[in-house]
Design an enzyme around this catalytic site. Structure first.
Site: not given
Length: 103
Positions: A31, A34
């Site tokens: 991600c 992230c």
């Protein structure tokens, strides 16, 4: 203070029974947002020893993600006395993240 990796086996003890407020970052290695948020979470862990800062890898701990209704990542939860009291979804700069969590 170092971030704590949460799993189903230690979630109760580390997050729900903590005597400190717990910041939980739900994330995944693939991600992009992230990855952008990770250094901010580390800074918060270093700067705020009065909080417990934890991470949940949603790919490894899918049941926890489902249990807490994580539909998008990153999602950061603030847990106090075993209850989720605030939530931030998506990437946010540190001050904005702390503001969204009421910190």
């Amino acid at each position: 203070m170092a971030e704590i990796k949460l799993t189903e086996s230690n979630f109760q003890a580390e997050a729900l029974r903590s005597d400190k407020p717990v910041l939980i970052d739900f994330w995944a290695s693939w991600c992009g947002p992230c990855k952008m948020l990770a250094p901010i979470i580390s800074e918060i862990a270093d700067e705020h020893p009065e909080w417990k800062v934890c991470k949940v890898n949603v790919d490894e701990e899918g049941a926890l993600a489902v249990q807490y209704g994580i539909a998008s990542i990153p999602t950061v939860l603030l847990v106090k006395n075993g209850e989720v009291i605030a939530k931030s979804v998506g990437y946010a700069p540190k001050e904005e993240l702390l503001g969204e969590l009421g910190l």
